[in-house]
Design a protein around this motif. Structure first.
Motif, short mmCIF file in Angstrom:
data_model
loop_
_atom_site.label_atom_id
_atom_site.label_comp_id
_atom_site.label_asym_id
_atom_site.label_seq_id
_atom_site.Cartn_x
_atom_site.Cartn_y
_atom_site.Cartn_z
N THR A 83 76.69 -64.14 7.42
CA THR A 83 76.60 -63.71 8.82
C THR A 83 77.25 -62.34 9.05
N ARG A 84 78.01 -61.86 8.08
CA ARG A 84 78.68 -60.56 8.23
C ARG A 84 77.72 -59.45 7.82
N ALA A 85 77.56 -58.44 8.64
CA ALA A 85 76.65 -57.34 8.35
C ALA A 85 77.30 -56.36 7.37
N PRO A 86 76.71 -56.18 6.17
CA PRO A 86 77.30 -55.26 5.20
C PRO A 86 77.52 -53.84 5.73
N ALA A 87 76.59 -53.35 6.55
CA ALA A 87 76.75 -51.99 7.10
C ALA A 87 77.96 -51.91 8.02
N ALA A 93 81.04 -52.03 5.92
CA ALA A 93 81.22 -50.75 5.24
C ALA A 93 81.88 -49.74 6.18
N LEU A 94 81.44 -49.72 7.43
CA LEU A 94 82.07 -48.83 8.42
C LEU A 94 83.53 -49.23 8.63
N TYR A 95 83.79 -50.51 8.76
CA TYR A 95 85.16 -51.01 8.92
C TYR A 95 86.02 -50.59 7.72
N MET A 96 85.47 -50.74 6.54
CA MET A 96 86.19 -50.36 5.33
C MET A 96 86.47 -48.86 5.29
N HIS A 97 85.46 -48.07 5.63
CA HIS A 97 85.63 -46.62 5.63
C HIS A 97 86.71 -46.21 6.63
N CYS A 98 86.67 -46.77 7.82
CA CYS A 98 87.70 -46.47 8.83
C CYS A 98 89.08 -46.94 8.38
N SER A 99 89.14 -48.10 7.77
CA SER A 99 90.42 -48.62 7.27
C SER A 99 90.99 -47.72 6.19
N VAL A 158 93.40 -56.29 6.27
CA VAL A 158 92.02 -55.84 6.12
C VAL A 158 91.26 -56.87 5.26
N MET A 159 91.85 -57.25 4.14
CA MET A 159 91.19 -58.23 3.27
C MET A 159 90.95 -59.55 4.00
N ALA A 160 91.90 -59.99 4.79
CA ALA A 160 91.76 -61.25 5.51
C ALA A 160 90.64 -61.16 6.55
N ASN A 161 90.42 -59.98 7.11
CA ASN A 161 89.38 -59.82 8.13
C ASN A 161 87.97 -59.70 7.55
N LEU A 162 87.84 -59.64 6.26
CA LEU A 162 86.52 -59.48 5.65
C LEU A 162 85.75 -60.79 5.54
#
Length: 176
Positions: A134-138, A141-147, A171-175
């Motif tokens: 259910t999590r959108a990879p795009a 990816a934006l969340y990861m880039h911002c983090s 961050v890892m827990a929110n993935l």
């Protein structure tokens, strides 16, 4: 590339460039045209090589989420430097903002390249059941880039290792 990464565009003098490259002034201008062109070539080299390294690390990682964790933990390497340089992409974006259209295009290209690698990692993480479908990879990816950008900026501001680690764990827990 290292010089622009450490000092930024404005603070890098022609003399700095001559010393770093070992070129004479005429050879530097003959080879690159001007400081701006040399900077653009150096920045392009940075994001080309970094995105290629990231793809290789993703391929070699034990799992997609192990790759993501390793990317996050890589900020600690910069924290151990006497003078952290941060992420060249973030540095360039902060220095230029939208003031130079050519550099703005390179910033956009660099951002897309890094986010594509993260999107690929999250799609793979979904395929192997590490994160919900259910999590959108795009979006991830934006969340990861911002983090990553935020973490690298905080490293430059002197945030302590333990605090960086606690943010990385959040961050890892929110993935998932």
């Amino acid at each position: 590339m290292q010089l622009f990464w450490s000092k930024g565009y404005e603070a890098t003098s022609l003399q700095d460039l001559l010393e770093a490259t070992g070129l004479s002034k005429s050879s530097l201008y003959e080879s690159f045209g001007n400081k701006q062109s040399l900077f653009e070539a150096a920045f392009t080299r940075y994001f080309d090589s970094r995105s290629k390294q990231m793809r290789t690390r993703l391929e070699q990682a034990d799992s997609p989420l192990a790759f993501i964790r390793a990317c996050l933990l890589s900020v600690l390497e910069d924290a151990e430097r006497n003078t952290p340089r941060g992420c060249m992409l973030v540095n360039v974006a902060n220095e230029f903002s939208t003031a130079d259209p050519a550099v703005q295009q390179l910033i956009g290209l660099a951002t897309r390249r890094f986010r594509e690698v993260f999107e690929q990692a999250f799609a793979q993480a979904q395929s192997c059941g590490e994160i919900p479908a259910t999590r959108a990879p795009a979006a991830l990816a934006l969340y990861m880039h911002c983090s990553m950008s935020g973490l690298r900026t905080q490293v430059k501001s002197g945030l302590q290792r333990k605090d960086l680690l606690s943010v990385i764990e959040m961050v890892m827990a929110n993935l998932s």
